[in-house]
Write an enzyme that holds these catalytic residues in place. Structure first.
Site, mmCIF file in Angstrom:
data_model
loop_
_atom_site.group_PDB
_atom_site.id
_atom_site.type_symbol
_atom_site.label_atom_id
_atom_site.label_comp_id
_atom_site.label_asym_id
_atom_site.label_seq_id
_atom_site.Cartn_x
_atom_site.Cartn_y
_atom_site.Cartn_z
ATOM 1 C CG HIS A 80 -16.237 10.221 -35.752
ATOM 2 N ND1 HIS A 80 -14.938 9.664 -35.935
ATOM 3 C CD2 HIS A 80 -16.983 9.661 -34.748
ATOM 4 C CE1 HIS A 80 -14.655 8.710 -34.871
ATOM 5 N NE2 HIS A 80 -15.914 8.745 -34.177
ATOM 6 C CB CYS B 39 -16.363 7.325 -29.360
ATOM 7 S SG CYS B 39 -16.502 7.447 -31.224
#
Length: 333
Positions: A180, A153
């Protein structure tokens, strides 16, 4: 369209299937995992991050019933399914473990023709290509690209920014940090883990972590001089990356933001990259389908140092690209 099978029905696998069905991209001919059908059906039906699926979902022996669709289910606890016998052309591996060539090759050995890996390969030798939508997907070669990595990602989020800056202003070198959301590789409570920092409770700590994004970016641009790290934080999904760069050409904040605005509305990054003009927090980008959402007010410049911040829903944004790339490949193999 070639046939697609889904191997691994965890966080990314379930969102991948939701997106494929929502947008009528394809219906997998099989789903494989190591858990029981009833539990997996329940997890698909009600998702903590993305809510309820709008149709009835049930699991029975050998099948997941999603609305009117009956998807064959294979328990792969003992062995990888015989993809050849099932007539599978493309396996989308969402286990997060097919990061070496040996780990991905098993699908080809079991009869699949192609494998799309939802994780960054450890080295470029561990896959045939790293292909990202909006970046280099047009370089797909069916004759030589059988093991294809989608990176992570974070790779997809940073690649869109790198592409714009690199093509418009050039990049000498850079450093990124990504903040994150926690993931299933961490622990809910304090306990010994393989990576020591992950031994502390994910929902209660800021935890420094490594990032494979820099390596994956260099698989695409082998002369790119960028490195970085990650910090896992107590949010359920939604992340932000800050990329600090020394550009080759002089530019202003206005120049950079205008370049992002153009890239978001025209060219190969349309639908992949987006921009935000307001002052927002991470809840704004949960369930946003873009890979990279540049926060324009956070763009900063000091001397020849440029700083860009980009948001991404680390589950939903990545799963959207994964489903789109799977459909792209299935149309061309």
């Amino acid at each position: 369209m070639a046939t697609i099978a889904l191997y691994g029905f965890g966080r990314i696998g379930r969102q991948f299937l939701r997106i494929a069905l929502q947008h009528d991209l394809f219906t997998p001919v099989a789903v494989a995992d190591i858990r029981d059908e009833s539990t997996l059906a329940a997890l698909f039906a009600v998702d903590t991050n993305y809510g309820r699926w709008p149709e009835p979902v049930t699991g029975r022996a050998g099948a997941l019933q999603i609305g009117h669709r009956s998807l064959p289910y294979i328990n792969s606890m003992q062995a990888v399914p015989d993809w050849g016998a099932l007539g599978v052309d493309l396996v989308v591996d969402c286990t997060g473990r097919a990061t070496t060539r040996a780990g991905a090759q098993v699908h080809l050995d079991r009869g699949a023709r192609y494998v799309l890996i939802s994780a960054p390969s450890k080295t470029l030798a561990d896959c045939d290509a790293v292909l990202l939508k909006g970046i280099n997907l047009d370089t797909f070669d069916p004759a030589s690209h059988h093991l294809i990595s989608m990176g992570s990602c974070t790779t997809n989020a940073l690649a869109a920014v790198v592409k714009v800056i690199r093509e418009r202003f050039g990049i000498q070198y850079g450093l990124f940090s990504t903040v994150h959301s926690y993931t299933n590789t961490q622990s809910l409570t304090d306990q010994p883990m393989k990576d020591r920092r992950d031994s502390w409770a994910a929902a209660e700590n800021i935890i420094p972590s490594s990032s494979g994004a820099a390596r994956a970016l260099q698989f695409i641009w082998n002369d790119l001089k960028i490195t970085g790290k990650a910090y896992r934080v107590p949010t359920r999904t939604g992340s932000i990356a800050e990329l600090n760069l020394i550009t080759e050409k002089d530019c202003t904040v206005q120049d950079v933001n205008d370049a992002f605005r153009r890239a978001a509305t025209e060219g190969p990054l349309r639908g992949v990259l987006d921009v935000l003009d307001g002052e927002w927090a991470s809840s704004r980008i949960v369930a946003d389908p873009h890979s990279s959402i540049v926060d324009l007010p956070l763009t900063a410049k000091e001397g020849n140092l440029l700083s860009v911040a980009t948001w991404y829903d680390n589950e939903w944004g990545f799963a959207n690209r994964l489903a789109e790339v799977a459909a792209f490949l299935a149309d061309r193999i």
